[in-house]
Design a protein around this motif. Structure first.
Motif: not given
Length: 430
Positions: A1-11
């Motif tokens: 689960m250490s995948n790339i995530r969306a930027i915080r606050g950008m949904n």
RNA sequence: GUGGCCGUAGCUCAUCAGGUAGAGCACCGGAUUGUGACUCCGGAGGUGGCGGGUUCAAGACCCGUCGGCCACCCCA
């Protein structure tokens, strides 16, 4: 689960929510067109300087909330934190100010803040701006547009219009001095935040949420007493026009706005249904901004509304955003031959019935599993091509839902391709 | 930037003096040959956010970090 995530606050906005967005966007388009406003599509990135000069150097937005970076030529660019600045820039650059302009735009804005309910780092606004008309009839028009939109959306019972005039900049300077003088005498009672604002942005103390500060303000000089004659008259006229049009409002003498460019009329539409971020739409007059950005002196009024907040409100209030099930019809085809026939026939059907939503099963699978998919798709009917149908050159039309309220289900029908359109329409019509 | 709460399967959550994880929903397959929904049976799916520490032993305790939610600030 250490995948790339969306930027915080950008949904991510997923298909279960997009119907609300579409409903909102369509309503906005319709209402604005009905007042003769033209749509602008503006860049998301502008030179940093634009925002510094319009929003104000000492505002929180400019001081700490902008996404700013240098491009490859070392020019400082910023992801727009609001829309008015870019709109004004465009209107000047494109030479649109010979005549009055009624304009609107929509799109993402960016502010580096801590996310919370009704606030994210990438959020969306609809902006409405009017240039070239200095009289309060235009302020009224702008407000009427927003009021109509709430009615259109079905949220008018849950929003309240707050209104104020902050006067000319000369009047405001005089008032600021008086306010600071008063507050300095009571500095000890002031909360931390307000003490800080005392010198950076004293007017903002007026809408402090701190109860002690609010109590202190009861004895403070009133902004209304410092207004210049013209602002006073224009505000009275605006109130008169709103009364005549039947738009209720509350005069909030402590309503100021955070952005530096406002003068005279300021307003906010607020709701108590969304927690702390209750402002759903806000705006006002900005007569000095165009000149300040290098255009010929041109008055302006406008507002911005927060789309996420409006959608939260739509959901909160249970306003139905038009039911959009995945499909009207699901196509089941078992076997290579059936699939070939189905694909070709359904393409023709789409030519004949372009408004019908038809999902073609893909990926193979047993008859049974395809039927399950048909059911789960929410479709009202299934078109079935199996070995038998192919051999007999027919297609089966099977209703999947109750049509009347009587729990009765129409029977499956098997017809030749030429009768498909007719049969299907009959089945869907119930 | 500050504060509070939280971080276990795709989703909602549980278990336990600390002894190497479970349910519901969802998903996949099956219940006599080509018909979904209800029911029954079976299956797949988790390095318990990440890193460190305490311990014979940690998802459970401690620290850090990242992330989420809500609130302050500010704003749409």
């Amino acid at each position: 689960m250490s995948n790339i995530r969306a930027i915080r606050g950008m949904n991510d906005i997923l298909p279960d929510e997009t119907p609300y967005w579409q409903f909102l966007e369509q309503s906005v388009q319709r209402v604005l067109a009905s007042y003769g406003y033209g749509e602008m599509r503006l860049p998301v990135v502008e030179q940093t300087e634009l925002f510094k000069r319009s929003i104000g150097e000492v505002t929180d937005i400019v001081e700490k909330e902008m996404y700013t970076f240098n491009d490859r030529n070392d020019v400082s660019l910023t992801l727009r934190p609001e829309g008015t600045a870019g709109c004004v820039r465009a209107v000047i650059q494109q030479g649109m100010l010979n005549v009055p302009q009624r304009l609107w735009y929509a799109g993402p804005m960016f502010r580096y803040e801590r996310p919370q309910k009704g606030r994210q780092r990438q959020f969306h606004q609809v902006g409405v701006e009017s240039f070239g008309i200095a009289t309060p009839d235009m302020d009224a028009e702008i407000i009427l547009i927003s009021a109509r939109l709430w009615r259109q959306l079905g949220i008018d019972d849950s929003v309240q219009l707050q209104l104020n005039s902050i006067g000319s900049s000369v009047a405001r300077t005089a008032y600021r001095a008086a306010l600071v003088e008063y507050l300095e005498q009571h500095a000890a009672v002031l909360d931390q935040d307000s003490q800080r604002r005392l010198h950076s942005n004293p007017l903002r103390i007026l809408d402090s949420k701190n109860p002690d500060t609010q109590a202190l303000l009861d004895g403070a000089p009133a902004l209304a007493d410092y207004l210049d004659e013209e602002s006073r008259a224009d505000f009275a006229r605006l109130c008169e026009l709103l009364d005549a049009a039947g738009v209720p409002y509350v005069v909030n003498p402590r309503l100021v706005r955070g952005l530096d460019y406002y003068n005279k009329t300021v307003f906010e539409w607020v709701t108590d249904r969304l927690g702390a971020q209750g402002t759903v739409c806000a705006g006002g007059r900005y007569d000095g901004l165009v000149a300040q950005l290098g255009g010929k002196a041109t008055p302006g009024v406008g507002f911005a509304m927060g789309m996420e907040r409006l959608i939260l409100l739509l959901i909160e209030l249970g306003v139905v955003a038009g039911t959009s099930s995945v499909a009207d019809v699901y196509v089941v085809a078992v076997g290579d031959e059936a699939q070939r026939t189905a694909l070709a026939t359904v393409e023709k059907l789409r030519d004949q019935l372009p408004d019908l939503d038809i999902v073609q099963h893909a990926g193979g699978g047993s008859f049974k599993s395809q039927m399950k998919k048909a059911d789960k798709s929410g479709a009202r009917a299934a078109l079935i091509w199996g070995e038998d149908e192919v051999a007999a050159q027919v297609v089966s039309v099977k209703p999947l839902r109750d049509t009347g309220g009587d729990g009765e289900r129409a029977l499956q029908q098997t017809v030749p391709a030429e009768k498909l359109q007719e049969t299907l329409c009959a089945v869907l019509a119930g």
